[in-house]
Every structure is written in structure tokens, then in C-alpha cells.
Scaffold this motif. Structure first.
Motif, short mmCIF file in Angstrom:
data_model
loop_
_atom_site.label_atom_id
_atom_site.label_comp_id
_atom_site.label_asym_id
_atom_site.label_seq_id
_atom_site.Cartn_x
_atom_site.Cartn_y
_atom_site.Cartn_z
N GLY A 293 0.80 -1.27 0.07
CA GLY A 293 -0.24 0.06 -0.10
C GLY A 293 0.73 1.24 -0.11
O GLY A 293 0.22 2.43 0.07
N GLY A 294 2.17 1.36 0.08
CA GLY A 294 2.87 2.55 -0.04
C GLY A 294 2.90 3.48 1.10
O GLY A 294 2.79 4.49 1.20
N SER A 295 2.68 3.04 2.51
CA SER A 295 2.52 3.76 3.58
C SER A 295 4.01 4.34 3.94
O SER A 295 5.07 3.69 3.54
CB SER A 295 1.86 2.95 4.75
OG SER A 295 2.98 2.06 4.89
N PRO A 296 4.08 5.30 4.64
CA PRO A 296 5.37 6.00 4.91
C PRO A 296 6.32 5.25 5.63
O PRO A 296 7.54 5.11 5.32
CB PRO A 296 4.74 7.23 5.74
CG PRO A 296 3.59 7.39 5.50
CD PRO A 296 2.92 6.38 5.02
N SER A 297 5.89 4.00 6.51
CA SER A 297 6.47 3.28 6.93
C SER A 297 7.32 2.24 6.26
O SER A 297 8.41 2.07 6.43
CB SER A 297 5.68 2.56 8.12
OG SER A 297 4.87 1.90 7.85
N ASN B 137 5.17 14.13 -0.97
CA ASN B 137 3.75 14.46 -0.32
C ASN B 137 4.16 15.25 1.13
O ASN B 137 4.23 14.59 2.03
CB ASN B 137 3.01 13.31 0.01
CG ASN B 137 1.51 13.93 0.64
OD1 ASN B 137 1.27 15.08 0.77
ND2 ASN B 137 1.02 12.92 1.49
N PRO B 138 4.30 16.68 1.23
CA PRO B 138 4.82 17.38 2.25
C PRO B 138 3.72 17.21 3.56
O PRO B 138 4.24 17.14 4.79
CB PRO B 138 4.72 18.62 1.90
CG PRO B 138 5.13 18.90 0.37
CD PRO B 138 4.13 17.46 -0.13
N PHE B 139 2.62 16.75 3.35
CA PHE B 139 1.61 16.54 4.25
C PHE B 139 1.77 15.10 4.95
O PHE B 139 1.13 15.01 5.86
CB PHE B 139 0.12 16.69 3.69
CG PHE B 139 -0.34 18.18 3.08
CD1 PHE B 139 -0.58 19.07 4.00
CD2 PHE B 139 -0.07 18.41 1.80
CE1 PHE B 139 -1.05 20.24 3.72
CE2 PHE B 139 -0.35 19.65 1.46
CZ PHE B 139 -0.79 20.62 2.34
N ALA B 140 2.62 14.53 4.59
CA ALA B 140 2.77 13.18 5.34
C ALA B 140 3.47 13.21 6.25
O ALA B 140 3.56 12.23 7.22
CB ALA B 140 3.88 12.19 3.95
N ALA B 141 4.08 14.47 6.80
CA ALA B 141 4.66 14.82 7.83
C ALA B 141 3.59 14.46 9.25
O ALA B 141 4.00 14.58 10.12
CB ALA B 141 5.28 16.16 8.05
N LYS B 142 2.33 14.69 8.52
CA LYS B 142 1.36 14.79 9.73
C LYS B 142 0.85 13.12 10.23
O LYS B 142 0.06 12.81 10.73
CB LYS B 142 0.06 15.50 9.41
CG LYS B 142 0.29 16.97 9.23
CD LYS B 142 -0.82 17.67 8.84
CE LYS B 142 -2.17 17.63 9.77
NZ LYS B 142 -3.37 18.39 9.28
N SER B 143 1.32 12.28 9.36
CA SER B 143 0.79 10.89 9.23
C SER B 143 1.31 10.14 10.74
O SER B 143 2.67 10.44 10.97
CB SER B 143 1.46 10.20 8.08
OG SER B 143 1.36 8.55 8.24
N VAL B 144 0.66 9.66 11.24
CA VAL B 144 1.02 8.94 12.65
C VAL B 144 1.83 7.65 12.12
O VAL B 144 2.89 7.46 13.10
CB VAL B 144 -0.36 8.41 13.23
CG1 VAL B 144 -0.07 7.47 14.46
CG2 VAL B 144 -1.24 9.44 13.51
#
Length: 301
Positions: free
Chosen positions: A99-103, A141-148
Motif C-alpha cells: 500500500g505504499g505507507s510511509p513506514s 507529499n509534504p503533508f505526510a509529516a502529519k501521518s501517525v
């Protein structure tokens, strides 16, 4: 079309996993391999969360490291070029599959850089690889910084790189000769401490709880997760060639899945197994404790 193909592939493997295992065993393995947690029963889901090991079901560096180790084992540990040539595409495909999650993107970028470094006669530099992964994720995606998921993932790895070596050295002392069991226990304790130290505040802030038994549950369960991951993946792959062989190999990961779920159920049933931050003042208290630790570290250095 690519997304539909990925979903079809996941659905096919999910069906095969349910055929091989069934029940919570299948739900656990499906979540471990692909990050899809819908197959777990409500009881197993709560037990894993309350015991503080729910993070093992979020596809991250641990899963990618197991996959890289499996590739290295199959290609030969000393054949670096072949390992890198096979591992990097496999990691990229796994990131898309999960799924390409940040982790998982962070883990795949870091492991790809660390695998390719010797080919270009460069030293492995985990902090640089970590920052490179963060740069690529935020550039896309700069808004990925808010991703838990991103905050927990990068917090855990930062703790592993910065705090875990210090804890390990403190546990091992200056004595050079130690038994393998002692070294393994010290490594497990230091890794767990490093991960929990920087992820506990994030968990408390977002989820309002912190599992006090998390340290013990991670020590008891994390070593078994690698066996489940490798054994379950091997069983699924072999089942496509011959279903009875896959079912036979699947007996081993099934046993360890039951062990993990049993340990989590027992720890989650203990009184005072967790702290719940129902009041915002408790969060402020936790932040104050971390500030004291930070001040003590700065004064020491």
C-alpha cells in the motif's frame, strides 16, 4: 489498472492464506504479510493492541528486513551484486503490494540504499539513509509529516540508531567476552528500549494509551515474528506449487502464531497492564518526564 492488479494479487494471496491456516492464524499472517488487518477477530485485535505489539502488523522495516534476509539467504550472503539486483526490485514491489505507507517506503528506501552501498564502494550510513527516505517521502507529499505511521516509524528507527547502541553498551559493560545468550538478550532489550522510548509519547498523544507490558510483550514475541514471517511466506509460495507441501510447512508458523496470540492474551488480561491518558494533564506529565530526561542527557554531554 495497476492498482486493480495489486488488489487482485492481494485477494488471491489472502484466499490462499485462509486456505492454509484459517481463523485468527490466517488473519494474523495476512496482516503480517500485507498489512490487511480485517481478518483478525475482535478479541485478537484487542489483545495485540492492549499488549503493546500491534505495531508488528503495520508493514515496516521489520518486515522488509525479514524479506531482505530471505533474499540474501536464497542468493547467497557473499554474492552482494546478485543480492542487490534481486532485493531492490523485490523491496519496491513489496512496498507497492503493502500500500505504499510511509513506514514501508521508509524501510524500502533505507534497505535499498544500504544494500547498494557496497556496490558503489560506499560505507553503510543508516542516518543518511533515514534522512534520504524522509526527504523522498516529504518531497512527494509534504503533508505526510502529519501521518501517525510516519512519526511512529521514524521515531522507532531514530531510537534504534541513537539510543539502542548506548543501552547495549551499558548492559554489556567493558567485558569483551559474553555468551551468545547474554548478547542476544542484551540486543533484544536495547532494541526494544530504543523503539519504545521515542514511540511511547506519540502513542500516548494520538491513541491516549500506553501499554506498560509492552516492554515484556515485545521481548517475548518479536523473536517469533521473524519465524512466522519467513515460514508463512514460504508456505504460501510452496502452496502454489503443491498445496499439501504448503500446508506441511505452514505447521511451524501456525504454532508460533498461536504462541504470540496466547502471550498477548495473557498479558492483556493482567491488571494495570496499561496506562490510559484520559486526562490531558497526564500527557503534559509525560512530556515533562521526557523533558527531564532530555535535560539530564544534555547536562551529561
Amino acid at each position: 489498472p495497476q492498482e486493480n492488479g495489486t488488489l487482485d494479487y492481494c485477494a488471491e494471496n489472502g484466499t490462499r492464506i485462509r486456505t492454509l491456516f484459517g481463523g485468527d492464524n490466517a488473519g494474523f499472517l495476512l496482516a503480517l504479510l500485507t498489512g490487511q488487518k480485517g481478518g483478525l477477530s475482535a478479541q485478537a485485535d484487542v489483545d495485540l493492541s492492549e499488549a503493546g505489539v500491534y505495531h508488528i502488523l503495520a508493514v515496516s522495516g521489520m518486515h522488509c528486513a525479514y524479506l531482505l534476509a530471505l533474499v540474501a539467504f536464497l542468493t547467497g550472503r557473499h554474492r552482494r551484486r546478485l543480492t542487490a539486483a534481486v532485493a531492490i526490485p523485490v523491496l519496491a514491489f513489496y512496498a507497492v503490494l503493502a500500500g505504499g505507507s510511509p513506514s514501508v517506503v521508509r524501510a524500502c528506501v533505507m534497505l535499498s540504499l544500504l544494500t547498494a552501498a557496497p556496490l558503489f564502494r560506499r560505507e553503510n550510513d543508516p542516518p543518511t539513509a533515514l534522512l534520504t527516505a524522509l526527504f523522498l517521502i516529504l518531497a512527494q507529499n509534504p503533508f505526510a509529516a502529519k501521518s501517525v505511521s510516519l512519526q511512529l516509524s521514524f521515531g522507532a528507527v531514530t531510537g534504534l540508531l541513537w539510543l539502542s547502541p548506548k543501552v547495549y553498551q551499558g548492559l554489556m559493560g567493558t567485558k569483551k567476552k559474553h555468551g551468545r545468550l547474554t548478547a542476544a538478550a542484551a540486543a533484544s532489550v536495547s532494541a526494544t528500549t530504543g523503539c519504545l522510548a521515542l514511540t511511547a509519547p506519540v502513542s500516548a498523544y494520538y491513541f491516549g494509551s500506553f501499554a506498560l507490558v509492552g516492554f515484556l510483550s515485545n521481548l517475548l514475541c518479536l523473536w517469533a515474528v521473524g519465524i512466522v514471517f519467513a515460514g508463512g511466506l514460504l508456505a504460501v509460495l510452496l502452496s502454489f506449487a503443491w498445496l499439501p507441501l504448503g500446508m506441511l510447512v505452514g505447521l511451524v508458523p501456525r504454532l508460533f502464531i498461536r504462541y504470540i496470540l496466547a502471550v498477548c492474551h495473557a498479558l492483556a488480561a493482567l491488571p494495570y497492564h496499561g496506562v490510559y491518558f484520559c486526562s490531558p494533564y497526564l500527557k503534559w506529565w509525560m512530556g515533562f518526564v521526557y523533558l527531564l530526561f532530555a535535560a539530564a542527557w544534555l547536562l551529561k554531554t
